[in-house]
Each structure stands twice: as C-alpha cells, then as structure tokens.
Design a protein around this motif. Structure first.
Motif, PDB file in Angstrom:
ATOM      1  N   GLU A  86       0.828  -1.205   0.000  1.00 24.57           N
ATOM      2  CA  GLU A  86       0.000   0.000   0.000  1.00 24.57           C
ATOM      3  C   GLU A  86       0.866   1.260   0.000  1.00 24.57           C
ATOM      4  OE1 GLU A  86      -3.528   2.210   2.601  1.00 24.57           O
ATOM      5  OE2 GLU A  86      -2.713   0.286   3.250  1.00 24.57           O
TER       6      GLU A  86
ATOM      7  N   GLU B  24      -2.714  -7.155  -3.896  1.00 31.95           N
ATOM      8  CA  GLU B  24      -3.390  -7.393  -5.171  1.00 31.95           C
ATOM      9  C   GLU B  24      -4.724  -6.647  -5.211  1.00 31.95           C
ATOM     10  OE1 GLU B  24      -3.866 -11.304  -6.567  1.00 31.95           O
ATOM     11  OE2 GLU B  24      -1.788 -11.926  -6.241  1.00 31.95           O
ATOM     12  N   GLN B  25      -5.460  -6.711  -4.124  1.00 32.97           N
ATOM     13  CA  GLN B  25      -6.761  -6.041  -4.082  1.00 32.97           C
ATOM     14  C   GLN B  25      -6.614  -4.532  -4.209  1.00 32.97           C
ATOM     15  OE1 GLN B  25      -8.228  -7.623  -0.374  1.00 32.97           O
ATOM     16  NE2 GLN B  25      -9.259  -9.350  -1.367  1.00 32.97           N
ATOM     17  N   ALA B  26      -5.574  -3.985  -3.578  1.00 38.08           N
ATOM     18  CA  ALA B  26      -5.345  -2.538  -3.663  1.00 38.08           C
ATOM     19  C   ALA B  26      -5.072  -2.111  -5.106  1.00 38.08           C
ATOM     20  CB  ALA B  26      -4.186  -2.136  -2.762  1.00 38.08           C
TER      21      ALA B  26
ATOM     22  N   ARG C  10      -6.117  -3.679  -7.869  1.00 35.16           N
ATOM     23  CA  ARG C  10      -7.354  -3.811  -8.644  1.00 35.16           C
ATOM     24  C   ARG C  10      -8.315  -2.652  -8.378  1.00 35.16           C
ATOM     25  NH1 ARG C  10      -6.740  -9.384  -7.259  1.00 35.16           N
ATOM     26  NH2 ARG C  10      -6.469 -10.696  -9.102  1.00 35.16           N
ATOM     27  N   ALA C  11      -8.323  -2.164  -7.146  1.00 36.05           N
ATOM     28  CA  ALA C  11      -9.274  -1.109  -6.767  1.00 36.05           C
ATOM     29  C   ALA C  11      -8.798   0.282  -7.178  1.00 36.05           C
ATOM     30  CB  ALA C  11      -9.501  -1.145  -5.257  1.00 36.05           C
ATOM     31  N   GLY C  12      -7.538   0.426  -7.543  1.00 30.66           N
ATOM     32  CA  GLY C  12      -6.989   1.741  -7.844  1.00 30.66           C
ATOM     33  C   GLY C  12      -7.061   2.089  -9.321  1.00 30.66           C
ATOM     34  N   GLU C  13      -6.554   3.272  -9.628  1.00 35.40           N
ATOM     35  CA  GLU C  13      -6.626   3.758 -10.999  1.00 35.40           C
ATOM     36  C   GLU C  13      -5.354   3.491 -11.797  1.00 35.40           C
ATOM     37  OE1 GLU C  13      -5.241   7.218  -8.408  1.00 35.40           O
ATOM     38  OE2 GLU C  13      -6.626   5.524  -8.269  1.00 35.40           O
TER      39      GLU C  13
ATOM     40  N   TRP D 199      -1.942  -2.102 -13.880  1.00 37.59           N
ATOM     41  CA  TRP D 199      -1.242  -3.080 -13.046  1.00 37.59           C
ATOM     42  C   TRP D 199      -1.154  -4.427 -13.756  1.00 37.59           C
ATOM     43  CZ3 TRP D 199      -4.194  -7.369 -12.208  1.00 37.59           C
ATOM     44  CH2 TRP D 199      -5.590  -7.221 -12.276  1.00 37.59           C
TER      45      TRP D 199
ATOM     46  N   ARG E  41      -3.701  -5.077 -16.362  1.00 31.93           N
ATOM     47  CA  ARG E  41      -4.853  -5.637 -15.650  1.00 31.93           C
ATOM     48  C   ARG E  41      -4.986  -7.140 -15.879  1.00 31.93           C
ATOM     49  NH1 ARG E  41      -7.863  -2.056 -12.912  1.00 31.93           N
ATOM     50  NH2 ARG E  41      -7.234   0.119 -13.210  1.00 31.93           N
TER      51      ARG E  41
END
Length: 280
Positions: A80, A119-121, A123-126, A129, A186
């Motif tokens: 993070e 990984e979740q961070a 996917r949730a960001g702009e 990745w 992605r």
C-alpha cells in the motif's frame, strides 16, 4: 523511468540487469545503497517501505514500479505504501510480484495470503497493473548446497508432491515485458516451469548434472517447524512454511500454465537448464 524495489534479490536484481540492457532508465531501490553493485547507468536510491519520505523520493518522476517486498505479515502495509507513493508521483503502472495461489482456498493453508491485500489494492486503484504469481523458484535448490557438498541427503518436507518449478530468470523476463509494454495490463499471470517436479525429481536432476547421486531424506512437518523456530524464525513464519509444505505434499500446487510461453514467445526454461547454468 522504472523503479525496481527488491533490487538486490534474485528476481529484482535480474529485472534491473535486463532493463538496463534494454537501455531503459532504471532506478534500483534498496535500504542500503552502499552495498549495491550495478552498471553505471542504473540509479541507486535508498528506499524503505516503512519510510514514506524515502518512497516518495524513489518514485519521483517514475512511470512504472516493479513492486517486490519480502513476504511477511507486513506485506500489505508495504504494498500500500509503495502504491500510494507511485500514484502521488504521477506514475502510470505497477507490476507486483505475488505468489501462486494467492486468494485461493487451500483447506487451511495460508500460502499467498500475505499478498492478497496488495493485489486487491491494485485492482481497486486507478493505476495500470499486472500481477505475477510465480510457482516455486528453481533457485530454492540453492538451500541444499551445504548438504550436497558434504555428500549428505537434502531435506524433503513435501514428499512426492510436485510443483511447476520456475526459473527466476523467466519470472524476471516476464516482469520486464509487463513493465515495458501494455499487452498484459490488468492481468494476473501465473508463472510455472514446463514440468511438474517433486523434491526427489529435482535431486535426481541435480545428481545427473553433478555426476554423482544426490539423495533426499524425508523430514516430518512437526520436526520441520521445530527446526525453523530453533533457527530463529518467528512462529507465524514457521506455521506458514509448514502449511506450504503440507499443501505441496498433497499436490495442491501441482499446476502448469502457458503464461511464460504466452508472454515470452518461447517455452519456460527447465529445471535441468537452471541446474546446468548454476553448476558449482
């Protein structure tokens, strides 16, 4: 500019070397820059995942980040922090080195869980990745060097359980492709070698490469845990290591994927090739 964290490790160091060889602008991040030896064109900077100011400096002006941190319960915090720094610096892409099986249910095994939040961070960001989930590294066999030199059997905590053992050089090459092109934005890439191997299979290959037998000896998991703690490992780490061995022993990681060949346009290196290239 591409920032490489974990730049002194097996994969990170190879990523730095490959990027520099392509003529990319590379910034190698490490906690101790004075101990790093790289080609002159590589910029070396101090960076500590627990020091936001150092991460901001490392990310400044960078377009992409290769995100690699040592596994442990701190991994979510480290991921993070680096993602925040990359976003604040105007970065565009993060390629994260994760682990095979992250986010999957393993009947109690916690292998890969430390990577889940990172990984979740992403996917949730702009940010763009790519997540790389390698199987067991061929280079893990280097842990057996002392026993092999002494003619002793190498310890086996996974029985006949097989894995798609992958050459870390292939992982680094895939990382470089993901960092320098956009075909795999992605995407989650699960990286394995071309064949499923058990520890006895690997020992046999090492013996054939060395020209003398390499034997194995089974180590019960409780004894393995005791050995790890006696060697100074934290109990949580020991439990995760034991969980991982138990998973592999029941063929819970016996999987092969075409992802290395799909990205690189060639088959992944074999364990035999890795062994021959690292003959000592």
């Amino acid at each position: 500019m591409i920032v490489v964290t974990g730049a002194t490790g097996t994969v990170g160091g190879e990523v730095v070397r490959l990027l520099a060889g392509r003529g990319e602008r590379v910034r190698a991040m490490t906690r101790e820059p004075s101990k790093v030896t790289v080609s002159p064109e590589v910029e070396v900077v101090r960076g500590d995942f627990d020091d936001p100011g150092s991460l901001a400096g490392a990310a400044r002006g960078a377009d992409a980040v290769f995100l690699l941190s040592a596994p442990g319960p701190w991994l979510a915090r480290h991921d993070e922090a680096m993602v925040v720094a990359a976003r604040a610096a105007g970065g565009r892409k993060v390629v994260k080195l994760s682990a095979i099986g992250t986010g999957e249910e393993h009947g109690g095994a916690r292998v890969g869980d430390w990577h889940r939040a990172g990984e979740q961070a992403l996917r949730a960001g702009e940010l763009d990745w790519t997540v790389l989930r390698p199987s067991s590294f061929a280079s893990n066999a280097l842990r057996w060097v002392a026993q092999i030199r002494l003619g002793r059997p190498v310890p086996n905590t996974t029985g006949r359980g097989r894995q798609g053992v992958v050459d870390p050089r292939d992982v680094a090459e895939v990382a470089v492709r993901a960092l320098t092109a956009d075909e795999h934005v992605r995407s989650v890439l699960t990286l394995t070698g071309p064949e499923l191997l058990s520890v006895p299979d690997m020992a046999k290959t090492l013996g054939e490469t060395l020209g003398r037998p390499v034997e194995t000896v089974d180590v019960p998991l409780e004894a393995y845990r005791t050995q790890l703690i006696a060697a100074g490992m934290d109990a949580e780490f020991a439990d995760v290591a034991v969980d991982g061995s138990r998973l592999v022993a029941r063929d819970g990681n016996a999987r092969l994927t075409p992802d290395v060949e799909r990205v690189l346009g060639r088959p992944p290196r074999t364990f035999r090739t890795w062994a021959a290239d690292h003959l000592r």
